[in-house]
Design a protein around this motif. Structure first.
Motif, short mmCIF file in Angstrom:
data_model
loop_
_atom_site.label_atom_id
_atom_site.label_comp_id
_atom_site.label_asym_id
_atom_site.label_seq_id
_atom_site.Cartn_x
_atom_site.Cartn_y
_atom_site.Cartn_z
N PRO A 158 0.84 -1.20 0.00
CA PRO A 158 0.00 0.00 0.00
C PRO A 158 0.88 1.25 0.00
CG PRO A 158 -0.76 -1.57 1.66
CD PRO A 158 0.59 -2.06 1.18
N ILE A 159 0.44 2.28 -0.68
CA ILE A 159 1.17 3.55 -0.72
C ILE A 159 0.37 4.58 0.08
CG2 ILE A 159 1.92 5.46 -2.20
CD1 ILE A 159 2.34 3.37 -4.43
N THR A 160 0.96 5.03 1.19
CA THR A 160 0.29 6.00 2.05
C THR A 160 1.16 7.22 2.33
OG1 THR A 160 1.10 4.91 4.07
CG2 THR A 160 -1.05 4.20 3.20
N GLN A 161 2.44 7.17 1.96
CA GLN A 161 3.36 8.27 2.19
C GLN A 161 4.42 8.27 1.09
OE1 GLN A 161 5.18 7.50 6.00
NE2 GLN A 161 5.58 5.36 5.50
N PRO A 162 5.06 9.43 0.86
CA PRO A 162 6.05 9.52 -0.22
C PRO A 162 7.16 8.47 -0.16
CG PRO A 162 5.45 11.71 0.54
CD PRO A 162 4.79 10.75 1.47
N THR A 163 7.60 8.12 1.03
CA THR A 163 8.69 7.16 1.14
C THR A 163 8.31 5.77 0.63
OG1 THR A 163 8.06 6.76 3.46
CG2 THR A 163 9.84 8.34 3.05
N ASP A 164 7.02 5.49 0.57
CA ASP A 164 6.58 4.19 0.05
C ASP A 164 6.92 4.02 -1.43
OD1 ASP A 164 5.49 3.41 2.47
OD2 ASP A 164 3.52 4.24 2.01
N LEU A 165 7.16 5.14 -2.11
CA LEU A 165 7.44 5.10 -3.54
C LEU A 165 8.93 5.04 -3.86
CD1 LEU A 165 4.76 7.66 -4.72
CD2 LEU A 165 5.14 5.45 -5.81
N GLU A 166 9.77 5.15 -2.86
CA GLU A 166 11.21 5.20 -3.11
C GLU A 166 11.70 3.94 -3.83
OE1 GLU A 166 13.32 6.03 0.48
OE2 GLU A 166 12.53 8.08 0.64
N GLY A 167 12.32 4.17 -4.99
CA GLY A 167 12.87 3.07 -5.77
C GLY A 167 11.85 2.25 -6.53
N MET A 168 10.58 2.58 -6.41
CA MET A 168 9.55 1.81 -7.08
C MET A 168 9.48 2.23 -8.56
SD MET A 168 5.56 1.23 -5.91
CE MET A 168 5.99 0.63 -4.27
N LYS A 169 9.52 1.26 -9.45
CA LYS A 169 9.46 1.54 -10.89
C LYS A 169 7.99 1.70 -11.29
CE LYS A 169 12.58 0.06 -13.66
NZ LYS A 169 13.47 -0.75 -14.54
N ILE A 170 7.64 2.90 -11.75
CA ILE A 170 6.26 3.22 -12.08
C ILE A 170 6.15 3.57 -13.56
CG2 ILE A 170 4.30 4.74 -11.62
CD1 ILE A 170 5.04 3.03 -9.23
N ARG A 171 5.26 2.90 -14.26
CA ARG A 171 4.99 3.23 -15.66
C ARG A 171 4.20 4.54 -15.70
NH1 ARG A 171 0.14 4.22 -18.96
NH2 ARG A 171 0.93 4.21 -21.10
N VAL A 172 4.68 5.51 -16.49
CA VAL A 172 3.99 6.79 -16.64
C VAL A 172 3.81 7.09 -18.12
CG1 VAL A 172 4.86 7.73 -14.47
CG2 VAL A 172 6.16 8.11 -16.58
N VAL A 173 2.91 8.02 -18.42
CA VAL A 173 2.71 8.45 -19.80
C VAL A 173 3.87 9.33 -20.22
CG1 VAL A 173 0.21 8.34 -19.59
CG2 VAL A 173 1.38 10.48 -19.10
#
Length: 339
Positions: A158-173
């Motif tokens: 689950p993503i609830t804070q900015p640090t949860d996204l650290e290093g996570m590869k996210i597909r974007v437009v």
């Protein structure tokens, strides 16, 4: 002297009348990125249906979904319409933002917290300023629609804070603003087409993606390993009903009225349909085993703070005055909502 049978004369008259009607009728091509399985495509089809009825078939539009008029490259849609290859479109502000930088306003992270904020901008003075920016590029904007708020999903947690996204590869437009936003959050944004993203998400080569709930639901994105979805309303993607300026100039005043009025009606209908269907979409997504997280006010503000630098980076590109006008409209809408 040759005598013509009355039946033959009537047949000839009927044929001439049909030819005259077909010669006076006109059909325009309309591009959309998504089919009518999605609210976006339904907006274009609603426009077509209303216009045919209103004009009694004298002015019609044929919908070409899946960006087929530009070989599937949705980023070329605006340029193709401006050049006259496409007569009209129901297009995304994201896809059109490379040609109309002011439309990046809607992609500024965490600027629009809710529907009231979006409406305060699109239906007010700022919305008119944005329409003027589109018009200056050779395209006549007619009405607003809505692809909706984009939410984030992933296969890890689950993503609830900015640090949860650290290093996570996210597909974007393919927009630099999306790249800057996820860079600010410590993620690893990866630009790729959806055709490439599906296998990457399935294998875990890419951890997550961002899309409106309607797209997540209809496209069954949960089937490519996306088990966690966070409602964070980090940006919105309004749609624009528009027509090539030369095509517009070639229409009669009556035809222009038909086209504008039906676009506005279709846009309002689609926006309401999209919003009314959100609760059911969430329920359907949850029923398929996806964990949906909604942010608290404090959690939301942490993302606002983490991406503040992106607003500064993009102020000159979008227009600092335009951004300030949008913020003022949003604040006014918020104040009215709390009265």
């Amino acid at each position: 002297m040759t005598l013509t049978h009355p039946w033959a004369r009537n047949t000839m008259l009927a044929t001439l009348m049909m030819f005259s009607l077909s010669a006076s009728a006109r059909e325009l091509s309309v591009s959309t990125v998504l089919s009518d399985a999605f609210p976006w495509g339904q907006a274009a089809q609603k426009w077509a249906d209303l216009l045919k009825e209103r004009s009694e078939g004298n002015l019609t539009i044929r919908v070409y979904p899946n960006a087929q008029l530009v070989a599937g490259d949705q980023t070329r849609e605006f340029s193709a319409m401006r050049s006259g290859l496409i007569d009209a479109a129901v297009g995304s502000t994201i896809n059109w933002s490379p040609q109309v930088p002011e439309l990046n306003l809607f992609s500024l992270p965490f600027l629009f917290p809710d529907n009231a904020a979006i409406d305060s901008v699109t239906q007010g003075e700022v919305g008119q300023q944005l329409f003027e920016a589109i018009d200056s590029k050779g395209i006549v904007p007619l009405a607003w629609g809505e692809n909706g708020f984009r939410q984030i999903s992933n296969s890890r947690q689950p993503i609830t804070q900015p640090t949860d996204l650290e290093g996570m590869k996210i597909r974007v437009v393919g927009s630099p603003l999306f790249q800057d936003t996820f860079d600010a959050l410590g993620a690893d944004p990866t630009q790729m087409s959806w055709a490439d993203a599906k296998p990457a998400l399935t294998t875990g080569a890419v951890d997550g993606q961002e899309n409106p709930l309607s797209v997540f639901d209809v496209a069954r994105i949960d089937q490519v390993g996306q088990q966690y979805l966070t409602e964070w309303n980090y940006m919105n993607d309004p749609l624009v009903f528009a027509v090539n300026k030369r095509v517009w100039a070639s229409l009669s005043e009556q035809e222009r009225q038909w086209l504008r009025e039906t676009a506005q009606e279709a846009g309002q209908w689609e926006i309401q349909q999209n919003r009314d269907g959100m609760a059911q979409r969430k329920a359907d997504i949850k029923a398929r085993g996806v964990e949906i997280t909604s942010l608290t006010t404090a959690q939301y503000q942490a993302f606002v703070k983490a991406t503040a630098s992106v607003h500064q980076q993009w102020a000159d590109k979008i227009g600092a005055a335009l951004i300030e006008n949008a913020k003022a409209a949003i604040q006014q809408a918020d104040a009215q909502g709390t009265d």
